[in-house]
Design an enzyme around this catalytic site. Structure first.
Site, mmCIF file in Angstrom:
data_model
loop_
_atom_site.group_PDB
_atom_site.id
_atom_site.type_symbol
_atom_site.label_atom_id
_atom_site.label_comp_id
_atom_site.label_asym_id
_atom_site.label_seq_id
_atom_site.Cartn_x
_atom_site.Cartn_y
_atom_site.Cartn_z
ATOM 1 N N HIS A 60 -10.253 2.812 -1.173
ATOM 2 C CA HIS A 60 -10.470 2.368 0.196
ATOM 3 C C HIS A 60 -11.270 1.070 0.138
ATOM 4 O O HIS A 60 -12.307 0.910 0.779
ATOM 5 C CB HIS A 60 -11.179 3.444 1.036
ATOM 6 C CG HIS A 60 -10.395 3.827 2.252
ATOM 7 N ND1 HIS A 60 -10.955 4.119 3.459
ATOM 8 C CD2 HIS A 60 -9.056 3.945 2.451
ATOM 9 C CE1 HIS A 60 -10.017 4.402 4.348
ATOM 10 N NE2 HIS A 60 -8.856 4.312 3.760
ATOM 11 N N HIS A 69 0.814 -1.205 0.000
ATOM 12 C CA HIS A 69 0.000 0.000 0.000
ATOM 13 C C HIS A 69 0.853 1.263 0.000
ATOM 14 O O HIS A 69 0.498 2.262 -0.634
ATOM 15 C CB HIS A 69 -0.914 -0.014 1.230
ATOM 16 C CG HIS A 69 -1.993 1.014 1.190
ATOM 17 N ND1 HIS A 69 -3.110 0.889 0.385
ATOM 18 C CD2 HIS A 69 -2.148 2.186 1.849
ATOM 19 C CE1 HIS A 69 -3.897 1.941 0.555
ATOM 20 N NE2 HIS A 69 -3.335 2.735 1.440
#
Length: 736
Positions: free
Chosen positions: A93, A47
């Site tokens: 998200h 990430h």
């Protein structure tokens, strides 16, 4: 935990490999402690580090005369003329929204807004691209995804509405590949003075490092690491790694930061997003080649008994890290206290090149900055062409359906029908600058009241096309996003992307990713729409089943005259409709094939960048000359669905006779096409102009009546409107 595990077990529990642990030992010259393990695990997570994807992101076209800031900062920036700049970014998200849909989506919106206003821009428009499994029926998956969709929409609306930022567009699609991983991609755009952009840097030995915003709690602990792993049956247990948002605090933080930006008090500022204080501090120091000292016991705490590990890894929302100018601390404190926000001096910039962390006067961690933030491992993962591609290109649509049956099926599909149930929960008119909002077809538009210009934007991805050919599908996503912007009369300028893929440890997924990146590169280069920022979301996989490649593209364009924004719905009875571009019998990855044959297969439609640019120019230049009453691109569902959508949204009937090679070609999904509506008194001028553009164009029919008549398709306008505007609500609320 650290007492019960040896070092190797601790590293593996943090999703570090043993090879990475050896690398860490070499960097430190010793074994890492618990806090340092946490820091490396976050910063070297997929990430934060892009370790699997960075190899393929290199080479994206990122420069143009209008690009002020490309990838590498919180958000990208383009010059939009008259001394102003547009600042924008899109991020995912996905994992948090699957685990806790409301907070996952809400904090995605909050995070992307912070990325924009930390650059000095006031957020003025939001969009989203959300993908779910099918929501029709009583299956467990359908029920689950109705719940997820309701929660995600509530989260997006709840946060964005409280912030006073309009949500003006987006895309909501449904494919069964998202059953275990829904996607939530949030986009935000802000406006700033072009010479007043702020950057995330920490430089100047002795300059103070300041913490501002909300207090730090334990919410979001391990969020970056969680977002870098696949899901399984235990995913619900990861709920504590989802952050909790507070839009009212963020609104205060926004106003405080914008007030701060009018002063000359700071060197740099960085949002605390994924990996919280760890990523913000290391990135600010890393960009500047600096070191930093931080006293973690001075960080405002929300909970009792928090540890250095908690402070460094928490992803509590609504927080920023500031590098201030020495001597300006009190002035900054005064601003944030006025807005009733926490503020504290927690450290200073050093020349050591190391991050030194202290806890009540004792050093609890020391890590060199550059290897963590700028020199994370870059992986060269194996790639392999997916086996499924060997079987799908040759699929033949050997059964015949009537066009009426096909139209009724496609026009009532969840992908086609109006999503007013979704966008009515979003405030699209706040700030009073929305010219073309959600539900109006194609691109969305806001005016720039300071200059009289307009900004158009669109977020798009046809995931079925990306599945059958990731390279061409990704290129087509860039084209589609640009086409939607061009249909408003604006010139496409630049993109931000959000690349959603499955598990990078699967060679077939990495092949898909590599191919998609090549498609984006070639499209952005040919269309002169550079990539100015983006996000990569991998590990969208549950129990070994990954999502289709979903390289979401958000395009932003500029229209020099906010009074010349083209609508995309029928405008006036008696006007004539024309098709621009060539229709071929192309059904690969089409909605027609999916609905009528239950297949996602076939050969991808031809990609021709010259044809695409010709189409854009014909619409944009023709609009400047006042030739069009409306323009809409032709995409999912082909000409028939495009005309029907123009009719129901405009509340006008349509009669069209479309000349095609095969009857079903009115549902074909050839690229680089649009329908334009022309006033009768502009017919001659339009035809002369279209001929000068050397673009294919044919007359389709005219606007008027109370019916939709397209070749052998017949539908009463009121009946079509009932399906189009009411079907989605009936489905999404069926179990409430």
């Amino acid at each position: 935990m650290q007492k019960e595990m040896n070092l190797e077990e601790l590293a593996l529990a943090h999703s570090l490999t043993l090879e990475e642990l050896d690398n860490i030992k070499e960097i430190l010259g010793r074994d890492p402690n618990y806090v340092e393990i946490g820091i490396f695990s976050a910063m070297w997570s997929e990430h934060c580090s892009y370790k699997s994807s960075k190899k393929y992101l290199n080479g994206f076209p990122t420069k143009a005369p209008w690009v002020i800031q490309g990838p590498g900062e919180n958000a990208g920036v383009i010059d939009i003329g008259d001394g102003y700049a547009a600042v924008f970014k899109m991020e995912s998200h996905n994992h948090p929204s699957f685990i806790e849909p409301y907070q996952g989506a809400a904090t995605g919106v909050g995070g992307i807004m912070r990325d924009v206003f930390t650059m000095g821009a006031r957020p003025v428009a939001s969009m989203n691209l959300i993908q779910f499994a099918g929501i029709e029926g009583d299956s467990e998956v359908a029920q689950k995804h109705r719940y997820l969709l309701r929660g995600v929409v509530a989260g997006i609306g709840g946060y964005g509405n409280c912030m006073g930022v309009p949500t003006i567009g987006g895309q909501t699609n449904f494919e069964e590949c998202y059953a275990g991983n829904n996607l939530v991609n949030a986009f935000n755009l802000g406006i700033a003075k072009a010479d007043e952009i702020f950057y995330g840097k920490a430089e100047g030995i002795g300059n103070p490092v300041m913490y501002v915003g909300s207090k730090t709690g334990r919410d979001g602990l391990g969020g970056a690491v969680m977002s870098s792993a696949s899901f399984d049956e235990d995913s619900e247990s990861k709920r504590p790694t989802v952050q909790v948002g507070d839009p009212f605090t963020e609104k205060l933080l926004l106003e405080a930061c914008l007030e701060l930006f009018k002063t000359d008090l700071i060197i740099g500022i960085q949002d605390m997003g994924a990996a919280g204080l760890t990523s913000s501090s290391f990135e600010m120091a890393g960009r500047s080649g600096s070191g930093m000292i931080m006293h973690l016991d001075k960080v405002p705490a929300r909970e009792e008994g928090m540890t250095p590990y908690d402070f460094m890894l928490s992803e509590s929302q609504e927080r920023m890290l500031i590098c201030a100018k020495a001597g300006c601390e009190q002035a900054i404190i005064d601003i944030f206290e006025k807005w009733e926000l926490d503020v504290a001096v927690i450290g200073e910039v050093t020349a050591t090149g190391n991050m030194e962390l202290f806890w009540h006067g004792e050093k609890c961690a020391e890590v060199p900055v550059q290897p963590v933030s700028e020199e994370a491992p870059v992986l060269d993962r194996p790639v392999a062409k997916p086996a499924y591609l060997n079987d799908i290109e040759s699929f033949s649509m050997d059964k015949k359906f009537s066009n009426q049956e096909a139209f009724n099926t496609l026009f009532s599909d969840m992908e086609v029908v109006d999503k007013s149930w979704v966008y009515n929960q979003y405030d699209s008119m706040v700030q009073t600058n929305t010219v073309k909002g959600p539900g109006k077809n194609d691109g969305s538009v806001i005016r720039i009241k300071e200059t009289g210009k307009a900004l158009a934007m669109s977020a798009d991805c046809n995931t079925r096309q990306c599945y059958i050919n990731p390279e061409l599908g990704a290129a087509a996503a860039v084209m589609e996003s640009g086409r939607n912007v061009a249909m408003t009369g604006a010139t496409p300028k630049a993109i931000t992307d959000c690349l959603n893929f499955g598990n990078p440890q699967n060679p077939e997924v990495m092949w898909q990713f590599a191919q998609a990146c090549e498609g984006i590169k070639s499209a952005c280069k040919a269309l002169t729409t550079p990539v100015i920022g983006g996000n990569v979301s991998l590990y969208n996989e549950t129990n070994g089943v990954g999502v289709f490649p979903t390289p979401a593209i958000a395009m932003v364009g500029v229209n020099d005259d906010a009074n010349k924004v083209l609508p995309s719905s029928l405008q006036k009875d008696g006007n004539v409709l024309f098709l621009l571009g060539e229709t071929k019998s192309e059904f690969g990855g089409s909605l027609y094939m999916k609905k009528m044959f239950d297949k996602v297969a076939g050969a991808h439609p031809e990609v021709n960048f010259d044809d695409e640019l010709k189409l854009w120019d014909t619409v944009i230049e023709g609009n400047k000359q006042g030739l069009y009453a409306a323009a809409k691109d032709v995409n999912v569902g082909g000409i028939a669905i495009a005309l029907a959508k123009m009719a129901v949204v405009g509340n006008k009937g349509v009669e069209a006779a479309v000349s095609v090679e095969n009857d079903e070609d009115i549902f074909a999904e050839s690229l680089s096409r649009a329908i334009v509506e022309v006033n009768m008194d502009k017919l001659e001028a339009f035809e002369k102009f279209a001929q000068s553009q050397e673009i294919d164009f044919i007359r389709l029919g005219f606007v008027g009546g109370d019916k939709i008549l397209i070749n052998d398709i017949y539908k009463e306008l009121d009946a079509a409107k009932d399906v189009y505007f009411n079907k989605f609500q009936q489905v999404i609320e069926q179990d409430l």
